[in-house]
Design a protein around this motif. Structure first.
Motif, PDB file in Angstrom:
ATOM      1  N   ILE A 249      -7.566  17.037   5.508  1.00 11.66           N
ATOM      2  CA  ILE A 249      -6.616  17.944   6.149  1.00 11.66           C
ATOM      3  C   ILE A 249      -5.351  17.165   6.502  1.00 11.66           C
TER       4      ILE A 249
ATOM      5  N   GLU B 133       1.349  -1.285  -4.822  1.00 11.55           N
ATOM      6  CA  GLU B 133       0.133  -0.463  -4.772  1.00 11.55           C
ATOM      7  C   GLU B 133      -0.838  -0.963  -5.843  1.00 11.55           C
ATOM      8  N   ARG B 134      -2.087  -1.159  -5.434  1.00 14.44           N
ATOM      9  CA  ARG B 134      -3.064  -1.699  -6.395  1.00 14.44           C
ATOM     10  C   ARG B 134      -3.548  -0.637  -7.393  1.00 14.44           C
TER      11      ARG B 134
ATOM     12  N   ARG C   7      -5.709  13.949  -2.286  1.00 13.20           N
ATOM     13  CA  ARG C   7      -4.867  12.767  -2.157  1.00 13.20           C
ATOM     14  C   ARG C   7      -4.272  12.316  -3.496  1.00 13.20           C
TER      15      ARG C   7
ATOM     16  N   ASP D  67      -4.209   2.952   8.891  1.00 15.30           N
ATOM     17  CA  ASP D  67      -5.614   2.522   9.001  1.00 15.30           C
ATOM     18  C   ASP D  67      -5.732   1.004   9.150  1.00 15.30           C
TER      19      ASP D  67
ATOM     20  N   GLU E 273      -2.154  -1.448   4.054  1.00 15.04           N
ATOM     21  CA  GLU E 273      -3.168  -1.533   2.994  1.00 15.04           C
ATOM     22  C   GLU E 273      -4.451  -0.774   3.318  1.00 15.04           C
TER      23      GLU E 273
ATOM     24  N   ASN F   8      -7.408   6.688  -3.302  1.00 16.08           N
ATOM     25  CA  ASN F   8      -7.472   7.145  -1.922  1.00 16.08           C
ATOM     26  C   ASN F   8      -8.417   8.319  -1.710  1.00 16.08           C
TER      27      ASN F   8
ATOM     28  N   GLY G 132      -6.059  11.154  10.931  1.00 16.75           N
ATOM     29  CA  GLY G 132      -5.734   9.800  10.477  1.00 16.75           C
ATOM     30  C   GLY G 132      -4.410   9.783   9.736  1.00 16.75           C
ATOM     31  N   SER G 133      -4.248  10.751   8.828  1.00 15.36           N
ATOM     32  CA  SER G 133      -3.041  10.759   7.985  1.00 15.36           C
ATOM     33  C   SER G 133      -1.785  10.951   8.833  1.00 15.36           C
TER      34      SER G 133
ATOM     35  N   GLY H  90       0.816  -1.217   0.000  1.00 13.00           N
ATOM     36  CA  GLY H  90       0.000   0.000   0.000  1.00 13.00           C
ATOM     37  C   GLY H  90       0.848   1.265   0.000  1.00 13.00           C
TER      38      GLY H  90
ATOM     39  N   GLY I 290     -10.609  13.671   3.678  1.00 15.52           N
ATOM     40  CA  GLY I 290     -11.366  14.922   3.723  1.00 15.52           C
ATOM     41  C   GLY I 290     -10.813  16.037   2.873  1.00 15.52           C
TER      42      GLY I 290
ATOM     43  N   ALA J  86       0.905   5.837   5.266  1.00 23.41           N
ATOM     44  CA  ALA J  86       1.639   4.905   6.141  1.00 23.41           C
ATOM     45  C   ALA J  86       2.707   4.168   5.354  1.00 23.41           C
TER      46      ALA J  86
ATOM     47  N   VAL K  47      -1.852  -7.077  -3.929  1.00 25.98           N
ATOM     48  CA  VAL K  47      -1.329  -8.170  -3.101  1.00 25.98           C
ATOM     49  C   VAL K  47      -2.528  -9.016  -2.695  1.00 25.98           C
TER      50      VAL K  47
END
Ligand SMILES: Cc1cc2nc3c(=O)[nH]c(=O)nc-3n(C[C@H](O)[C@H](O)[C@H](O)COP(=O)(O)OP(=O)(O)OC[C@H]3O[C@@H](n4cnc5c(N)ncnc54)[C@H](O)[C@@H]3O)c2cc1C
Length: 431
Positions: A48, A34-35, A106, A303, A161, A43, A315-316, A11, A46, A15, A130
């Motif tokens: 931020i 990466e798929r 993103r 995540d 992922e 991806n 989250g990021s 992924g 939001g 991360a 994967v």
């Protein structure tokens, strides 16, 4: 054994790229799989981006990264059926570099971030899924991709992922994520001329606003809406727990339309053209839902490990930090040539010492309390709006009388015992 790497990263989100960049800088042979057609295509955020964790990896990244606006105002709107009560923080401090946060897209940001890892020496393989892990004697030794002849081997695999974390589940680190621990978020990019955005949100060039909304917009469900200003568009979205969505029978796009039609929102987006529509899951289980973070030869970051602070909508930054700490653990494991889960437990220690686990632990009771107390999303935003209206309305009624009316309304709305219970629960939820 062919194609042996020091580390395989699954992924190319924040991360995974943060991990890869840290690994290649330490001289480790690293591949990221990466798929998507390229990092960022799949991806949704939001979104931020908080400066600090990325600044630690790439000093002064803002000079070259594709960013939208730096955020100078954070607003929380508590929304009732036809009103809203807002709390806003806007400051000169937030308008001075290094800025605290930026709105981003993103698709462009992830691609740029991945290019930094690539130019530092990481191999990035796009358009490759994967499908499973290769496990030998209970140790992860590689991954099986969807490509013909597509097996890759490594001393360690970092699973970055994202929310579904199918690889970690298949390894038995966690069961299927329960519906009450995951939100479905739907988002639109709404195009508006730059000058309209700046006039409507009271901004100058490059300045931005981040608005979070709670209340009527989630139609009684546990959920939060957001509006973020980009250069020439708004990111608008709403996420609600899947368990609540299922019970309500509402479709996510109906929820989004309802949000956009709200009388307090409609003027903000008037005249905007929908450019993009997307949907994505957000892990909302918090601290108590974090799975074991390693197995022999295997680490989980971002995540995929449920590292999202749903109280602060972060989250990021947790993903970037956990990716970096997972990579540091891999670097140490390589030095000792020990890839057992026991050696990899350093990762959990590093996370525990960082803001990631400290913040998640602080809010460990939040998800369960909010899920069971929908009054925070329904009754209270309405009571607040009614109270504000009562106090603002000039109608010859003495303020003391109005004050009593407001208190009576609260007791009528929730009962005295209910208010005490909710206050206590709120304190427990926010630690
Ligand atoms: C609507 C919404 C709004 C949000 N707003 C914010 C915000 O404003 N601020 C904030 O900080 N966070 C926000 N978040 C959370 C944030 O987006 C995530 O926490 C962050 O993206 C997690 O990064 P990650 O690298 O762990 O996972 P992801 O960003 O999900 O990246 C995972 C990557 O892995 C790839 N992948 C998945 N499975 C495979 C596979 N089997 N093989 C190969 N590749 C695979 C995916 O294509 C993807 O590129 C938001 C999330 C959503 C959904």
């Amino acid at each position: 054994m062919k194609d042996k790497f020091d580390c395989i990263v699954v992924g190319a989100g924040p991360a995974g790229i943060s991990a890869a960049l840290t690994l290649v800088r330490a001289g480790l042979k690293t591949v990221v799989i990466e798929r998507g057609e390229y990092p960022g295509t799949k991806n949704v955020m939001g979104g931020i981006l908080y400066t600090r964790p990325l600044e630690e990896l790439i000093p002064e990244f803002w000079k070259e990264a594709p960013l939208e606006r730096h955020i100078i105002e954070q607003r929380v709107m508590l929304v009732s059926k036809d009103a809203s009560t807002s709390f806003s923080y806007k400051s000169k401090q937030l308008d001075e570099p290094p800025y605290n946060s930026y709105s981003i897209m993103r698709a462009t940001f992830d691609r740029w971030f991945a290019s930094k890892a690539e130019s530092a020496g990481a191999i990035i393989i796009n358009e490759t899924l994967v499908e499973s892990l290769i496990v030998e004697n209970d140790k992860v030794i590689g991954v099986r991709t969807g490509r013909a002849d597509g097996e890759l081997y490594a001393d360690l695999v970092i699973d970055a992922e994202g929310v579904n974390s199918i690889l970690a589940r298949d390894l038995g680190l966690h069961p299927e994520i329960p519906e009450h621990n995951v939100a479905l978020a739907v988002k639109e990019i709404l195009a508006l001329p730059r000058e309209v955005i700046e006039a409507r949100f009271n901004l100058k060039a490059e300045q931005g606003t981040a608005i979070e909304l709670v209340g009527d917009i989630s139609a009684g469900m546990m959920g939060i809406g957001f509006i973020y200003t980009n250069k020439e568009s708004l990111s608008l979205g709403i996420g609600c727990l899947i368990s609540d969505l299922r019970k309500s029978g509402m479709q996510p796009y109906d929820l989004l339309d309802r949000f956009k039609e709200h009388p307090m929102i409609q003027p903000l987006i008037e005249g905007a053209q929908t450019k993009e529509y997307s949907a994505h899951l957000i892990p909302e289980g918090g601290y108590r839902a974090i799975p074991p973070l390693c197995a022999d030869g295997f680490l989980v970051a971002g995540d995929a490990a449920g590292l999202v602070n749903s109280v602060h909508r972060e989250g990021s930054n947790l993903a970037i930090t956990s990716g970096r700490l997972a990579a540091q653990t891999v670097i140490e494991a390589k030095k000792k040539n020990d890839f057992t889960c026991r050696a990899l437990s350093l990762y959990k220690k590093l996370l525990d010492q960082s803001f990631v686990m400290k913040d998640l632990k602080k809010y460990r009771n939040f998800p369960a309390i909010m899920e069971k107390n929908k009054h925070f999303f329904t009754t209270y935003p309405s009571l607040l709006s009614d109270s504000a209206y009562e106090m603002i309305k000039v109608d010859g009624v003495p303020k003391k009388t109005k004050q009593w009316k407001i208190i009576k309304n609260f007791i009528k709305g929730r009962s005295l015992w209910g208010l005490v219970k909710d206050g206590f629960n709120l304190l427990r939820a926010i630690g």
